[in-house]
Design an enzyme around this catalytic site. Structure first.
Site, short mmCIF file in Angstrom:
data_model
loop_
_atom_site.label_atom_id
_atom_site.label_comp_id
_atom_site.label_asym_id
_atom_site.label_seq_id
_atom_site.Cartn_x
_atom_site.Cartn_y
_atom_site.Cartn_z
N SER A 174 97.26 -49.75 -3.68
CA SER A 174 97.51 -51.11 -4.14
C SER A 174 97.06 -52.19 -3.16
O SER A 174 97.07 -53.37 -3.47
CB SER A 174 98.99 -51.29 -4.44
N LYS B 189 98.51 -58.65 2.75
CA LYS B 189 98.78 -58.26 1.37
C LYS B 189 99.87 -59.16 0.79
O LYS B 189 100.84 -59.51 1.47
CB LYS B 189 99.22 -56.80 1.35
N SER C 30 98.59 -46.27 -0.65
CA SER C 30 98.10 -47.60 -0.99
C SER C 30 97.35 -48.32 0.13
O SER C 30 96.69 -49.33 -0.13
CB SER C 30 99.26 -48.49 -1.46
#
Length: 469
Positions: free
Chosen positions: A160, A90, A184
């Site tokens: 996310s 990420k 997330s």
């Protein structure tokens, strides 16, 4: 069934191979790390213009690492199950020499000089970095634009950590790392049909990871099976003096067996999580049946005020995000997306009393979950209350009522950020061709139990883990 441990030929469906399968193929000389890496990079090049999961593809770096791994395997210098296995990170996780921008124009061109602890540990285990994948800007949202859901490109991938989940479901990588502040990791895992673990608070270092909420942030593994997630966690976990929230523990979490025994386990099913769509209800019942088939005893439990946890979580995030972003906002206000900027600015309006009330609520929820787990090995709850909403949808309709999309996506997950307890998202079925899932929640630092229960479920349901792109 993709990713369920079945034997494959030497060059068949390389992109579908699990971490476990890649390792066995490397050591059996049926496949090389270079061949696997080249195959995945070619697939990314051909298909990611439709999924848009990657911010940065590190092809040259990946091939160099794959060649080193190949030499290590040939020379008998085996560093363990992650050697030569590709991974994506990420875009919050610092990588020396590779841009880390939180998918925001605010940090465009930012290239760290030091690795985040979690990447340093995975790199030392021999993993091959394919690149950095999208987060919702600064991890503050559940949509992750511009990334699309590989099961249906018109749908949200969740956030996310949407880039991480989409890259797994699109078979661009067998492994990923995400972060989780209100769900997330688990939200996009649920919407994209993959597996994601939010570990116990303090188990995996956050040093070198761009924060959203220092109180609620967690870093965790994402993969296409609970066993693979456990293999990643083994390398990621451990005390780190650079992270003030890191906790010392004896022993380390262990990846579950391919077919773990949970005979005689007591599992509590949380019944008061709120409305869900018919497919989520059916998937949840399939999971409970799988647990019974595996020999577990399932009963029902309730958690007081479960549906209010998300509001306390959002309050803490808003205040702590505003605190972190104040200097950036003053210098670069116009570079933020409007939605994230407004959320940060809203954080400045929350009173100190409301923030302290939310912190007190954290302690109440932890006591409630500790009580429920005192006579259960693990708990099970629905994951997302619905399959992936349309991209751009502000609201979703669930159980005859409309809910704001972000709140709906987080209302079953945020409580585990408040408690800090480990929570695993895994697929449970499909609704209208889209994945639906559940969560397995355990006591503090009981990742091994959570992963074992998840693996027992996953093995019996036998759901596909790769979208038919």
């Amino acid at each position: 069934m993709p990713g369920n441990g079945a034997t494959r030929g030497p060059h068949t469906d390389i992109h579908r191979l699990s971490i476990d399968e890649l390792g066995r193929a490397y050591r059996g000389r049926r496949l090389s790390p270079v061949e696997a890496t080249e195959t995945l990079l070619t697939r990314v090049d051909a298909l990611d213009q439709t999924v848009e999961s990657f911010v940065t593809v590190t092809a040259d770096r990946a091939l160099r690492a794959a060649r080193r791994a190949e030499a290590a395997v040939a020379g008998g210098n085996d560093r363990g199950p992650l050697l030569g296995v590709p991974v994506v990170l990420k875009d919050l996780i610092d990588t020396a020499g590779v841009a880390t921008t939180a998918s925001s124009r605010v940090l465009a061109g930012r290239v760290p000089s030091v690795d985040a602890t979690v990447w340093r540990r995975l790199r030392r285990a021999g993993m091959v970095l394919l690149g950095k994948v999208h987060t919702h800007e600064f991890a503050y949202g559940s949509a992750t634009p511009p990334t699309r859901n590989p099961w249906n490109l018109a749908k949200l991938p969740g956030g996310s950590s949407g880039g991480s989940a989409a890259a797994l479901a699109a078979a661009f990588s067998p492994a990923a790392v995400g972060t989780d502040t209100a769900g997330s990791i688990r939200i996009p895992s649920g919407l994209c049909g993959v597996v994601g673990l939010k570990p116990t608070s303090g188990l995996v270092s956050k040093a070198g990871v761009i924060p959203l909420s220092t109180t609620l942030d967690h870093v965790g593994p994402m993969a296409r099976s609970p066993r693979d997630s456990g293999l990643l966690l083994e390398a990621m976990a451990g005390y780190d003096r650079q992270d003030p929230s890191s906790r010392r523990r004896r022993g380390r979490p262990a990846a579950p067996a391919v077919d773990p025994s949970i005979t005689g386990w007591k599992v509590g099913f949380i019944t008061n999580t709120g409305p869900m769509t018919p497919g989520v209800e059916a998937g949840t019942q399939a999971v409970l049946a799988a647990l019974a088939e595996a020999g577990a005893k399932v009963d029902e439990v309730t958690i007081e005020d479960y549906d209010q946890a998300v509001d306390h979580d959002f309050t803490i995030i808003a205040v702590e995000a505003a605190h972190y972003h104040r200097p950036l906002l003053e210098a670069h206000r116009d570079l933020y997306t409007e939605s994230v900027r407004s959320r940060i600015e809203d954080g400045f309006t929350i009173t100190g009393t409301a923030y302290l009330d939310a912190l007190e609520a954290m302690r109440r929820y932890r006591r409630r979950f500790d009580d429920a787990l005192s006579d259960h090995d693990v708990l099970v709850a629905p994951g997302m209350p619905c399959p992936a909403p349309d991209a751009g949808a502000d609201q979703v309709k669930i159980g005859g009522r409309r809910e704001q999309t972000d709140r709906a996506m987080c209302r079953n997950t945020a409580v585990s950020n408040l408690t800090g307890l480990p929570a695993l998202a895994l697929p449970a079925g499909f609704e209208d061709g889209l994945p639906v899932g559940v969560q397995v929640i355990g006591p503090a630092f009981a990742e091994s139990a959570v992963l074992a229960a998840g693996q027992a479920i996953w093995l019996r349901l036998g759901l596909p883990a790769v979208a038919p792109l």
